[in-house]
Design a protein around this motif. Structure first.
Motif, short mmCIF file in Angstrom:
data_model
loop_
_atom_site.label_atom_id
_atom_site.label_comp_id
_atom_site.label_asym_id
_atom_site.label_seq_id
_atom_site.Cartn_x
_atom_site.Cartn_y
_atom_site.Cartn_z
N SER A 108 8.35 8.95 3.73
CA SER A 108 8.57 9.32 5.13
C SER A 108 8.05 10.72 5.42
O SER A 108 7.85 11.08 6.58
CB SER A 108 10.06 9.24 5.47
OG SER A 108 10.72 10.41 5.06
N ALA A 109 7.82 11.50 4.37
CA ALA A 109 7.34 12.87 4.60
C ALA A 109 5.84 12.94 4.81
O ALA A 109 5.32 13.95 5.26
CB ALA A 109 7.74 13.75 3.41
N THR A 129 7.32 16.74 0.64
CA THR A 129 8.64 16.93 1.24
C THR A 129 8.80 18.38 1.70
O THR A 129 9.41 18.65 2.73
CB THR A 129 9.77 16.58 0.24
OG1 THR A 129 9.63 17.40 -0.91
CG2 THR A 129 9.70 15.12 -0.17
N ARG A 184 6.93 12.14 13.23
CA ARG A 184 7.51 10.89 12.80
C ARG A 184 8.97 11.14 12.41
O ARG A 184 9.32 12.20 11.93
CB ARG A 184 6.73 10.44 11.57
CG ARG A 184 6.68 9.00 11.28
CD ARG A 184 5.34 8.67 10.63
NE ARG A 184 5.25 9.15 9.25
CZ ARG A 184 5.49 8.38 8.20
NH1 ARG A 184 5.87 7.13 8.36
NH2 ARG A 184 5.36 8.84 6.98
N GLU A 185 9.81 10.15 12.56
CA GLU A 185 11.16 10.24 12.03
C GLU A 185 11.07 10.36 10.52
O GLU A 185 10.29 9.64 9.90
CB GLU A 185 11.95 8.98 12.37
CG GLU A 185 12.60 9.01 13.74
CD GLU A 185 13.61 10.15 13.88
OE1 GLU A 185 14.47 10.28 12.98
OE2 GLU A 185 13.51 10.91 14.85
N ARG A 186 11.82 11.26 9.94
CA ARG A 186 11.71 11.36 8.50
C ARG A 186 13.04 11.69 7.86
O ARG A 186 13.95 12.17 8.53
CB ARG A 186 10.67 12.40 8.11
CG ARG A 186 11.08 13.83 8.40
CD ARG A 186 9.92 14.75 8.16
NE ARG A 186 8.91 14.60 9.20
CZ ARG A 186 7.68 14.22 8.96
NH1 ARG A 186 7.30 13.94 7.75
NH2 ARG A 186 6.82 14.12 9.94
N ARG A 204 15.03 14.06 5.72
CA ARG A 204 14.87 15.45 5.34
C ARG A 204 15.58 15.72 4.04
O ARG A 204 16.78 15.52 3.94
CB ARG A 204 15.45 16.35 6.43
CG ARG A 204 14.53 16.42 7.61
CD ARG A 204 15.26 16.88 8.86
NE ARG A 204 14.51 16.40 10.02
CZ ARG A 204 13.92 17.22 10.88
NH1 ARG A 204 14.02 18.51 10.75
NH2 ARG A 204 13.24 16.71 11.88
N ALA A 211 6.88 18.81 4.88
CA ALA A 211 7.64 18.33 6.04
C ALA A 211 8.63 19.39 6.49
O ALA A 211 8.78 19.63 7.69
CB ALA A 211 8.35 17.03 5.67
#
Lengths: 367, 335, 413
Positions: free
Chosen positions: C292-293, A204, C306-308, C310, A207
């Motif tokens: 999703s990350a 995370t 990619r859509e993620r 946050r 990201a």
């Protein structure tokens, strides 16, 4: 020996020279066991606003070549030949004092492990201010500090005026990497070399950092070289990809081409070695056998041949006797690959892809 | 931080109690009667059993050991009167007893000898730091070169010579045969009396300690610096575009200082506790020589006092090292 | 030098791609009826935090692991994922009893002995059965011991085989993990990273363990070597029927290796399920954010990110975790109840448990907390006298009954 014409240094290069052009770069180091060739005949280029991803394993030369761009190798021991042009200026052989003016100003570097890469004894704000003042000698200490706080704020560190007085170990891993990026960007560089910038971070946080890098790239229109072994990160970040093996570029093209129509068995091996978080759970992992090659005594012929699972498809033992050149693929224009296979695209589609990603095939299947 | 210092000092006091008690008990239960050395010195080696018994009684060795230990420790804090051969001498705090050989309070002797030892230690340590550390840094920057290898190996040879031999040779060559000007015959003159004599008398001792110590400090500094210069943050500093000088000194040396300071603190403490060879060879009446002679004379009060003194010096220097360490390295929190 | 310096050897052994692809390296499948080899019940590890005064007092605790329950089936593999500081490595160290847990039980083996409370002496015979593989192959092997000594040490400590046969067994083990058995007298620095990890695996296998705790076994290795080691572990699992607790932060690797996966956040399991459910239909917002990350190679075909989901900020301190749900400070769907009431790890499918007041697939979170009725509170989390709380099974393993999210009632299989 590979000679690549300058015009083909970047697939689909447009008019005007890109911000960074590397041509036929070779880096050699003496060691106790003899001279090692860490990088050989490497050529690539990056334009402003674009990202080049360099993929490879330890010892592939990916970090060595990027350190050469910043002139970070000890000039007394490292032998560097070829050409590296930053904004048109040749930096191979440039004097240390001139190189120093480029480092941290036009080109800056973001390192993997921010805890080790930031000095443990100095405050974060002070380290940023130092980076600013060395290239802005007329700036006062207060101005530099203000600039440091501004940058910390820009990379999303809460209460930057207070956190500037913290030491690196008081930051969390993600914040340290943000501070590292802030330090890299404090002088508005046109090229950022990011060496595994998110490898030590949780997904995370990774990201968040990748988001930040992309935002900043858009804002400052900088060129980015992203060195990583994570194909997922490369897929999402890079415009172009250079795959390195044993000190040489073995595949070079747009991110889409390299990852969807790879032309070199090493790249196939990388793709089949990593499980996909969304793919078929029954897809087997097919590792690349053996270990990376010795740089001291590289194998004869193609450096990858001892580990290659497809060399039986090349006649005459060419793979073990002759180093293939980095040439344009016969099927994908602008896509360079270093492999003797006559039609690698066909081998990949017919043999490799069905095994590593069966679901992709089903999608394309007209039935 | 203050809590930490208090904690360390408290544990230091415990250590001092243990050291003092051990030394005390060692004499008490030692192979010969504890009063015998005193008896012999007072009777010109005609110590009969009767006389010995008298001294034993007088010195309190017939009493309970713990009570006597309490009296001894109490004397260190408040002072006490000591009676020997019927003669009572006032021994003000800190009282470590009376010397068997001179009959004077031990602390008075110690006060006389401390300045000499401190002078030797400070001068020697100063020399080996200012020679050793810069040489180490220079060698680290040129590591692998001929100059580096020559320096390292010649220092290795030098440091493998026994120190007393090295000191003797230095004395013979520098002072006796060459007669280097400015170096007088060795010996200690208080700096308050005659600064020039202080320097010329101690110069040889300093040179010996300095040169011999700097072989080690060059190695330490070189090692610490090589390690610091290979750290990631040095590469970062270079990548920022900092001048080499800043990279090496502000970023490299700052980090390398931490281990050097640690070793130095302990070394300096050891020097203060007495440099027996140096004092003996260069005829300096310091703590080390004093302790050595006291052991020969079995002068128990002096031996225990010097043991306690070494313990105090080492405890304090260890604490100082830790405090300096935490000041140098912000990651270290004292608790 | 390392063995990487044998340039002319052909590492493929003449195999082609099809040969390797044909080998059985398929991920292990879930056997729902396998008996558990390890049952962990409400395991807790609180490390005391000392004050810095003259007399140090305990002023708080790092709640590294706080009430974790799960089962590892015999010969199966449970994956433990989560970010640094979530307590996954501490859990592994508790199971190998490198730490003694603050409270809770760990029932191991056929006799279901509780190893949590055992003394080191009582543990000794059981230590043979639980072994650990460490992350860093560079620091976990003693550089001054030969490979033979490292791999053979457990045999001598436990007096398993006569001294004369130790070498033979060591060579067998080296062969099993794909190393040259003649290299038993070499030192760890003569091997590459991947080979060192193989040595670590051989050491762990020496005593025929029933359970291997693998703490990030491949994350220090190069990509191409990772796959070799993962395949080796799978082969060994099949051949020797070893159960794995596979601790890793790489969600794709865990997915490949483990038929069941538990996700940890700040000392607690927030979601545990079989592989397909967890990766395709996770119901906890943290699991969804984690998934999703992960950057996806397939994104290359489309370009861009990619859509993620946050997640803002950092993981809170485990010394002073948030009230109620520990994830609520970073949760995109947190509501009032989340701060007041801690969501139980509730079974919502045959093999699926989730600790959330609003469990749902991504983007389908309900308006009202599904747990309110069960816990005897209203939608804001305040006690509701009109509702009697229902007992929710929070033990390890799965029940035959679970709470169906659609029908909002307990259903049976």
């Amino acid at each position: 020996m590979t000679v690549t014409a300058p015009s083909s240094t970047r697939p689909g290069a447009s008019s005007g020279e890109p911000f960074l052009v590397v041509e036929d770069l070779t880096v050699k180091f003496p060691t106790e066991d003899g001279q090692i060739t860490a990088v050989q005949g490497l050529s690539y280029s990056v334009e402003k606003g674009k990202t080049l991803g360099i993929v490879g394993e330890s010892g592939s030369g990916k970090s060595v070549s990027s350190m050469a761009v910043l002139g970070l190798h000890d000039t007394k021991s490292a032998k560097i030949t070829g050409s590296i042009r930053i904004d048109g200026q040749e930096v191979v052989g440039l004097s240390e004092s001139k190189m120093r003016k480029i480092r941290g100003r036009q080109v800056s570097m973001i390192f993997q492990d921010a805890l080790a890469a930031l000095h443990p004894f100095y405050k974060v704000g002070g380290q940023l201010a130092e980076a600013y003042r060395v290239h802005h000698p007329s700036a006062s200490k207060r101005e530099a500090r203000r600039k440091a706080i501004e940058m910390l704020d820009r990379v999303g560190i809460p209460q930057p005026d207070r956190r500037a007085d913290d030491f690196p170990h008081q930051f969390s891993g993600g914040m340290r990497q943000r501070a590292m990026i802030a330090m890299g960007l404090i002088n508005d560089p046109s090229l950022i070399v990011a060496d595994e910038p998110t490898t030590a971070l949780d997904v995370t946080v990774q990201a968040q950092i990748l988001d930040l890098l992309q935002d900043l790239q858009r804002e400052f229109d900088s060129a980015i070289i992203m060195i990583t072994h994570d194909l997922g990160v490369i897929a999402e970040m890079a415009d172009d990809i250079l795959v390195m093996y044993g000190g040489r570029g073995v595949e070079y093209g747009t991110a889409k081409d390299v990852l969807t129509r790879p032309q070199m068995p090493y790249t196939w091996g990388l793709l089949s070695s990593v499980p996909d978080v969304a793919g078929d759970t029954d897809a087997p992992l097919i590792p690349i056998p053996g270990n990376p090659p010795s740089l001291l005594k590289p194998p004869p012929g193609c450096a990858f041949n001892p580990r290659c699972l497809h060399k039986d498809k090349v006649a005459g033992g060419l793979c073990t006797s002759q180093m293939p050149e980095l040439l344009e693929s016969p099927t994908v224009p602008g896509h360079l690959k270093r492999c003797h296979l006559a039609d690698p695209d066909a081998v990949y589609q017919a043999e490799v892809l069905p095994v590593i990603a069966p679901e992709t095939l089903e999608e394309n299947d007209p039935r | 931080m203050y809590a930490y210092i208090v904690k360390r000092l408290l544990s230091g006091v415990v250590v001092l109690f243990l050291v003092s008690f051990s030394v005390f008990a060692l004499f008490w239960f030692g192979p010969s009667a504890p009063a015998r050395p005193m008896c012999e010195s007072k009777t010109s080696n005609h110590c009969t059993d009767d006389r010995l018994e008298r001294f034993t009684e007088e010195l309190g060795y017939n009493n309970n050991m713990f009570a006597e230990y309490g009296r001894y420790m109490g004397g260190i804090v408040t002072g006490r009167d000591v009676t020997i051969s019927g003669q009572t001498t006032e021994c003000p705090a800190p009282c470590f007893g009376l010397s068997y050989t001179t009959g004077k309070p031990v602390w008075d002797d110690m006060k006389d000898r401390l300045p000499a030892t401190i002078s030797v230690a400070v001068g020697g340590a100063f020399l080996y730091l200012i020679i050793g550390v810069p040489m180490g840094v220079a060698a680290a920057r040129r590591r692998g070169t001929l100059a580096d290898k020559a320096l390292v190996s010649s220092f290795l040879v030098l440091s493998s010579v026994p120190y007393y031999l090295f000191a003797l040779l230095t004395y013979l060559y520098v002072a006796v045969w060459w007669g280097v000007p400015g170096i007088g015959s060795p010996g200690y003159t208080p700096i308050t009396e005659n600064p020039a004599a202080w320097v010329s008398g101690l110069a040889l001792a300093w040179i010996c300690l300095g040169v011999f110590g700097c072989t080690q400090y060059t190695r330490y500094a070189r090692g610490a610096m090589v390690e610091a210069l290979s750290e990631d943050y040095i590469r970062t500093a270079k990548a920022k575009g900092l001048p080499t000088r800043t990279v090496v000194y502000k970023h490299g040396l700052r980090a390398a200082l931490v281990p050097i300071v640690t070793i130095f603190g302990i070394d300096f403490g050891t020097l203060l506790a007495g440099t027996i060879f140096t004092e003996k060879i260069f005829d300096i009446s310091g703590i080390g020589l004093w302790a050595l002679n006291a052991i020969g004379d079995r002068d128990l009060p002096i031996v225990s006092a010097t043991a306690l003194f070494s313990a105090v010096v080492l405890i304090v220097s260890n604490l100082l090292v830790d405090i300096v360490y935490s000041a140098l390295d912000p990651r270290v929190r004292l608790s | 030098m390392t063995e990487t310096n044998e340039p002319t050897t052909d590492a493929t052994g003449g195999a082609s791609f099809a040969d390797l692809a044909g080998q059985e390296h398929q991920p292990p499948r879930l056997d729902p009826d396998a008996p558990p080899v390890l049952t962990v019940d409400n395991l807790r590890m609180w490390f005391p935090v000392k004050s810095s005064g003259v007399v140090s007092r305990t002023v708080g605790h790092v709640q590294a692991v706080d009430g974790v329950s799960f089962e590892v089936p015999k010969g199966g593999a449970l994956g433990l994922v989560g970010e640094s500081g979530c307590g996954k490595s501490t859990t592994g160290r508790l199971i190998t009893r490198l730490y003694k847990p603050t409270s809770g039980s760990m029932y191991f083996g056929e006799n279901r002995q509780d190893i949590a409370a055992m003394s080191n002496r009582q543990l000794k015979p059981l230590r043979r059965d639980v072994q650990m593989i460490f992350q860093d192959p560079y620091t976990s092997l003693n550089p001054r011991h030969t490979v033979g000594a490292i791999v053979g040490a457990p045999l001598e400590v436990h007096n398993v085989v006569p001294k004369k046969q130790v070498l033979k067994r060591v060579q067998e083990l080296l062969e099993v993990v794909g190393l040259n058995p003649e290299h038993y007298n070499r030192y760890p620095n003569e091997f590459s990273g991947g080979q060192r990890q193989r040595i670590g695996i051989a050491r762990a296998l020496t005593l025929n363990p029933k359970l291997l705790v693998a703490d990030e076994p491949v994350s220090a290795l190069d990509v191409s070597i990772q796959a070799q080691v993962i395949n080796l572990l799978q082969d060994l699992q099949k051949e020797f029927d070893i159960a794995f607790l596979f601790i890793a932060h790489d969600l794709a690797v865990v997915r490949h290796f483990c038929p069941e996966v538990a996700v940890m956040y700040l000392g607690k399991i927030v979601e545990i399920a079989d592989r397909d459910t967890l990766y395709k239909s996770s119901h906890h917002p943290y699991t969804q954010a984690l998934l999703s990350a992960v950057p996806d190679i397939k994104q290359a075909a489309v370009g861009g990110r990619r859509e993620r989901i946050r997640l803002e900020g950092d993981v809170p301190s485990p010394i002073n975790p948030p009230s109620g749900c520990r994830f609520r400070t970073r949760c995109p769907i947190a509501k009032e109840i989340c701060a007041k009431v801690e969501p139980p790890l509730m079974q919502i499918g045959p093999r699926h448990k989730v600790a959330c007041h609003f469990p749902a697939e991504l983007g389908k979170a309900p308006q009202h907390p599904v747990t309110a009725g069960l816990l005897g509170v209203d939608s804001q989390g305040s006690p509701d006298a009109g509702v009697t709380p229902t007992a929710i099974a929070e033990g390890p393993g799965y029940e035959k009954q679970w709470f169906d999210l659609q029908r909002r009632e307990m259903v049976s299989a």
